[in-house]
Motif scaffolding. Structure first.
Motif, PDB file in Angstrom:
ATOM      1  N   LEU A  42      -0.306  -8.720   2.086  1.00 45.36           N
ATOM      2  CA  LEU A  42      -1.294  -9.689   2.557  1.00 45.36           C
ATOM      3  C   LEU A  42      -1.133 -11.038   1.854  1.00 45.36           C
ATOM      4  CD1 LEU A  42      -4.341  -7.263   2.712  1.00 45.36           C
ATOM      5  CD2 LEU A  42      -3.108  -8.227   4.673  1.00 45.36           C
ATOM      6  N   LEU A  43      -0.942 -11.019   0.549  1.00 46.61           N
ATOM      7  CA  LEU A  43      -0.754 -12.273  -0.186  1.00 46.61           C
ATOM      8  C   LEU A  43       0.544 -12.955   0.229  1.00 46.61           C
ATOM      9  CD1 LEU A  43      -2.048 -11.135  -3.683  1.00 46.61           C
ATOM     10  CD2 LEU A  43      -3.157 -12.779  -2.135  1.00 46.61           C
ATOM     11  N   ALA A  44       1.583 -12.181   0.514  1.00 45.37           N
ATOM     12  CA  ALA A  44       2.845 -12.758   0.992  1.00 45.37           C
ATOM     13  C   ALA A  44       2.650 -13.419   2.353  1.00 45.37           C
ATOM     14  CB  ALA A  44       3.923 -11.682   1.061  1.00 45.37           C
ATOM     15  N   GLU A  45       1.863 -12.804   3.227  1.00 41.31           N
ATOM     16  CA  GLU A  45       1.572 -13.419   4.533  1.00 41.31           C
ATOM     17  C   GLU A  45       0.863 -14.753   4.355  1.00 41.31           C
ATOM     18  OE1 GLU A  45       0.979  -9.466   7.341  1.00 41.31           O
ATOM     19  OE2 GLU A  45      -0.789 -10.441   6.497  1.00 41.31           O
ATOM     20  N   GLU A  46      -0.096 -14.789   3.441  1.00 46.57           N
ATOM     21  CA  GLU A  46      -0.815 -16.039   3.215  1.00 46.57           C
ATOM     22  C   GLU A  46       0.132 -17.132   2.728  1.00 46.57           C
ATOM     23  OE1 GLU A  46      -4.362 -15.554   0.879  1.00 46.57           O
ATOM     24  OE2 GLU A  46      -5.076 -13.908   2.128  1.00 46.57           O
TER      25      GLU A  46
ATOM     26  N   GLU B  40      -2.212  -1.301  -3.467  1.00 46.25           N
ATOM     27  CA  GLU B  40      -1.435  -2.326  -4.172  1.00 46.25           C
ATOM     28  C   GLU B  40      -0.353  -2.911  -3.275  1.00 46.25           C
ATOM     29  OE1 GLU B  40      -1.968   0.809  -5.333  1.00 46.25           O
ATOM     30  OE2 GLU B  40      -3.573   0.299  -6.733  1.00 46.25           O
ATOM     31  N   GLU B  41       0.298  -2.052  -2.479  1.00 42.97           N
ATOM     32  CA  GLU B  41       1.329  -2.525  -1.548  1.00 42.97           C
ATOM     33  C   GLU B  41       0.714  -3.409  -0.467  1.00 42.97           C
ATOM     34  OE1 GLU B  41       4.526   1.140  -1.415  1.00 42.97           O
ATOM     35  OE2 GLU B  41       2.618   1.402  -0.372  1.00 42.97           O
ATOM     36  N   LYS B  42      -0.435  -2.984   0.040  1.00 47.58           N
ATOM     37  CA  LYS B  42      -1.112  -3.759   1.072  1.00 47.58           C
ATOM     38  C   LYS B  42      -1.481  -5.136   0.542  1.00 47.58           C
ATOM     39  CE  LYS B  42      -4.671  -1.793   2.986  1.00 47.58           C
ATOM     40  NZ  LYS B  42      -5.989  -1.413   3.563  1.00 47.58           N
ATOM     41  N   LEU B  43      -2.008  -5.186  -0.677  1.00 44.07           N
ATOM     42  CA  LEU B  43      -2.390  -6.466  -1.258  1.00 44.07           C
ATOM     43  C   LEU B  43      -1.172  -7.384  -1.383  1.00 44.07           C
ATOM     44  CD1 LEU B  43      -4.578  -8.263  -2.392  1.00 44.07           C
ATOM     45  CD2 LEU B  43      -4.270  -7.138  -4.609  1.00 44.07           C
TER      46      LEU B  43
ATOM     47  N   VAL C 149      -9.286 -10.159   0.801  1.00 39.94           N
ATOM     48  CA  VAL C 149     -10.455 -10.066  -0.082  1.00 39.94           C
ATOM     49  C   VAL C 149     -10.921  -8.618  -0.174  1.00 39.94           C
ATOM     50  CG1 VAL C 149     -12.871 -10.751  -0.383  1.00 39.94           C
ATOM     51  CG2 VAL C 149     -11.167 -12.453   0.335  1.00 39.94           C
ATOM     52  N   ARG C 150     -11.022  -7.956   0.957  1.00 38.70           N
ATOM     53  CA  ARG C 150     -11.435  -6.551   0.966  1.00 38.70           C
ATOM     54  C   ARG C 150     -10.498  -5.715   0.091  1.00 38.70           C
ATOM     55  NH1 ARG C 150     -14.325  -3.748   4.858  1.00 38.70           N
ATOM     56  NH2 ARG C 150     -14.078  -1.509   4.805  1.00 38.70           N
ATOM     57  N   THR C 151      -9.193  -5.944   0.242  1.00 40.33           N
ATOM     58  CA  THR C 151      -8.191  -5.171  -0.480  1.00 40.33           C
ATOM     59  C   THR C 151      -8.209  -5.489  -1.971  1.00 40.33           C
ATOM     60  OG1 THR C 151      -6.867  -5.095   1.551  1.00 40.33           O
ATOM     61  CG2 THR C 151      -5.742  -4.526  -0.504  1.00 40.33           C
TER      62      THR C 151
ATOM     63  N   ARG D  56      -2.646  -0.156   7.514  1.00 44.44           N
ATOM     64  CA  ARG D  56      -3.376   1.077   7.238  1.00 44.44           C
ATOM     65  C   ARG D  56      -2.525   2.093   6.486  1.00 44.44           C
ATOM     66  NH1 ARG D  56      -5.450  -0.214  12.386  1.00 44.44           N
ATOM     67  NH2 ARG D  56      -3.833   0.980  13.448  1.00 44.44           N
ATOM     68  N   ASP D  57      -1.217   2.070   6.736  1.00 47.58           N
ATOM     69  CA  ASP D  57      -0.319   3.067   6.151  1.00 47.58           C
ATOM     70  C   ASP D  57       0.133   2.733   4.730  1.00 47.58           C
ATOM     71  OD1 ASP D  57      -0.539   4.433   8.534  1.00 47.58           O
ATOM     72  OD2 ASP D  57       1.354   3.681   9.352  1.00 47.58           O
ATOM     73  N   LEU D  58      -0.258   1.574   4.203  1.00 48.65           N
ATOM     74  CA  LEU D  58       0.169   1.161   2.869  1.00 48.65           C
ATOM     75  C   LEU D  58      -0.834   1.581   1.794  1.00 48.65           C
ATOM     76  CD1 LEU D  58       1.316  -2.502   3.623  1.00 48.65           C
ATOM     77  CD2 LEU D  58       2.798  -0.525   3.188  1.00 48.65           C
TER      78      LEU D  58
END
Length: 174
Positions: A21-25, A15-18, A100-102, A10-12
């Motif tokens: 998230l992609l790194a986690e995947e 672009e940072e959040k995306l 996907v949302r991000t 939530r705090d990102l």
């Protein structure tokens, strides 16, 4: 009470959040994942939810087959319906629902506005995560019942715990 670990998303900025998230995947591309692994991850999620007093529904699917499902006090049938909608998004896009949302937000829109998918059947709310084995989507794991970032964080925590307990990560160069 939601697990506060979702705050890290939530705090990102979008672009940072995306990127996170992609790194986690990528990190959670597994070397193998079978019915015993589904039971282990699902059971870990249920036990952790009970320990933390979280009212959630938990599911693991292989393709269209639900191979694990559990609920904790405070969850309801609505959470099962949310899992179905999240899993359809995972299968359609081969990404986590929060990813996907991000991605839509990064493009200046929302999933509901731009996806051209029936929102009664598809929902890009966090908590649906792809089960990927050596680059191939085999299913999904999901949580419903918390704020969407917390749903997502709990699934990621479960998959990381599974790897730490001996689950296999995909290796490069195979």
């Amino acid at each position: 009470m939601s697990d506060p670990t979702g705050a890290r998303y939530r705090d990102l900025r979008t672009e940072e959040k995306l990127a996170v998230l992609l790194a986690e995947e990528r990190e959670l591309d597994l070397g193998s994942f079978d019915l015993d692994d589904a039971w282990a991850v699902g059971s870990w999620l249920r036990a952790t939810a009970l320990d933390r007093g979280l009212g959630v529904a938990v599911a693991v699917s292989f393709g269209e087959q639900r191979v694990f499902h559990a609920a904790t006090p405070g969850s309801g049938a609505v959470n099962d319906a949310w899992l179905d909608r999240k899993f359809r998004v995972v299968r359609h896009f081969a990404h986590a629902t929060l990813t996907v949302r991000t991605q839509y937000e990064a493009g200046g829109s929302t999933f509901d506005e731009a996806a051209a998918l029936d929102p009664r059947r598809y929902q890009a709310a966090g908590g649906g995560f792809p089960l990927v084995v050596r680059g191939n989507l085999i299913g999904a794991v999901g949580v419903s019942g918390l704020e969407m970032h917390d749903d997502h964080a709990l699934v990621v925590e479960a998959l990381r715990a599974h790897l730490a307990q001996g689950g296999r990560r995909a290796t490069t160069g195979d």
